[in-house]
Motif scaffolding. Structure first.
Motif, PDB file in Angstrom:
ATOM      1  N   ARG A  29      32.319 -91.002 -98.180  1.00  0.00           N
ATOM      2  CA  ARG A  29      30.944 -91.111 -97.661  1.00  0.00           C
ATOM      3  C   ARG A  29      30.568 -89.880 -96.850  1.00  0.00           C
ATOM      4  O   ARG A  29      29.452 -89.368 -96.970  1.00  0.00           O
ATOM      5  CB  ARG A  29      30.796 -92.367 -96.800  1.00  0.00           C
ATOM      6  CG  ARG A  29      30.567 -93.636 -97.590  1.00  0.00           C
ATOM      7  CD  ARG A  29      30.124 -94.777 -96.706  1.00  0.00           C
ATOM      8  NE  ARG A  29      31.076 -95.108 -95.660  1.00  0.00           N
ATOM      9  CZ  ARG A  29      32.104 -95.966 -95.809  1.00  0.00           C
ATOM     10  NH1 ARG A  29      32.302 -96.570 -96.961  1.00  0.00           N
ATOM     11  NH2 ARG A  29      32.909 -96.217 -94.799  1.00  0.00           N
ATOM     12  N   HIS A  30      31.471 -89.410 -96.027  1.00  0.00           N
ATOM     13  CA  HIS A  30      31.190 -88.244 -95.188  1.00  0.00           C
ATOM     14  C   HIS A  30      30.915 -87.009 -96.057  1.00  0.00           C
ATOM     15  O   HIS A  30      29.991 -86.244 -95.777  1.00  0.00           O
ATOM     16  CB  HIS A  30      32.368 -87.995 -94.238  1.00  0.00           C
ATOM     17  CG  HIS A  30      32.072 -87.027 -93.156  1.00  0.00           C
ATOM     18  ND1 HIS A  30      31.143 -87.269 -92.164  1.00  0.00           N
ATOM     19  CD2 HIS A  30      32.563 -85.794 -92.906  1.00  0.00           C
ATOM     20  CE1 HIS A  30      31.092 -86.235 -91.351  1.00  0.00           C
ATOM     21  NE2 HIS A  30      31.938 -85.316 -91.788  1.00  0.00           N
ATOM     22  N   LEU A  31      31.709 -86.834 -97.111  1.00  0.00           N
ATOM     23  CA  LEU A  31      31.476 -85.700 -98.009  1.00  0.00           C
ATOM     24  C   LEU A  31      30.180 -85.861 -98.802  1.00  0.00           C
ATOM     25  O   LEU A  31      29.496 -84.872 -99.070  1.00  0.00           O
ATOM     26  CB  LEU A  31      32.663 -85.515 -98.954  1.00  0.00           C
ATOM     27  CG  LEU A  31      33.915 -84.935 -98.308  1.00  0.00           C
ATOM     28  CD1 LEU A  31      35.076 -84.952 -99.295  1.00  0.00           C
ATOM     29  CD2 LEU A  31      33.667 -83.537 -97.782  1.00  0.00           C
ATOM     30  N   ALA A  32      29.853 -87.069 -99.163  1.00  0.00           N
ATOM     31  CA  ALA A  32      28.593 -87.304 -99.884  1.00  0.00           C
ATOM     32  C   ALA A  32      27.400 -86.979 -98.991  1.00  0.00           C
ATOM     33  O   ALA A  32      26.396 -86.429 -99.452  1.00  0.00           O
ATOM     34  CB  ALA A  32      28.522 -88.749-100.362  1.00  0.00           C
ATOM     35  N   ASP A  33      27.519 -87.303 -97.712  1.00  0.00           N
ATOM     36  CA  ASP A  33      26.446 -87.026 -96.761  1.00  0.00           C
ATOM     37  C   ASP A  33      26.385 -85.556 -96.360  1.00  0.00           C
ATOM     38  O   ASP A  33      25.355 -85.083 -95.886  1.00  0.00           O
ATOM     39  CB  ASP A  33      26.616 -87.871 -95.492  1.00  0.00           C
ATOM     40  CG  ASP A  33      26.372 -89.343 -95.721  1.00  0.00           C
ATOM     41  OD1 ASP A  33      25.771 -89.702 -96.761  1.00  0.00           O
ATOM     42  OD2 ASP A  33      26.792 -90.155 -94.861  1.00  0.00           O
ATOM     43  N   ASN A  34      27.507 -84.848 -96.505  1.00  0.00           N
ATOM     44  CA  ASN A  34      27.614 -83.449 -96.076  1.00  0.00           C
ATOM     45  C   ASN A  34      28.298 -82.619 -97.161  1.00  0.00           C
ATOM     46  O   ASN A  34      29.428 -82.149 -96.970  1.00  0.00           O
ATOM     47  CB  ASN A  34      28.417 -83.363 -94.775  1.00  0.00           C
ATOM     48  CG  ASN A  34      27.823 -84.192 -93.666  1.00  0.00           C
ATOM     49  OD1 ASN A  34      26.878 -83.772 -93.023  1.00  0.00           O
ATOM     50  ND2 ASN A  34      28.359 -85.390 -93.461  1.00  0.00           N
TER      51      ASN A  34
END
Length: 84
Positions: A29-34
């Motif tokens: 999720r963090h990589l998808a958001d950033n």
């Protein structure tokens, strides 16, 4: 948690397994958001791995030298469902 799973097999549990799964989801999720963070994965993993050794040693009471000096897994391995 992967270090603890690998180097302290007597303490393997459903809880530890689910923590690994949960953390993978958080990273995804963090990589998808950033998405720009993907360019820094190698650097970030190397830095985080140093912290992981300290945490694993503290939580297992195993000496820090028990764990490899460099992360033995690729990012793809770490993120692969079912890899432990």
């Amino acid at each position: 948690h992967l270090l603890k799973w690998r180097y302290q097999p007597v303490a393997r549990s459903v809880s530890r397994q689910l923590t690994i799964k949960e953390q993978r989801r958080e990273v995804a999720r963090h990589l998808a958001d950033n998405p720009s963070l993907k360019a820094r994965l190698a650097e970030t993993m190397a830095d985080a791995y140093g912290d992981a050794i300290i945490a694993a040693a503290r939580e297992t009471s195993l000496p820090e030298e028990t764990f490899p000096g460099e992360c033995p897994w690729s990012f793809d391995q770490i993120m692969a469902e079912g890899f432990r």
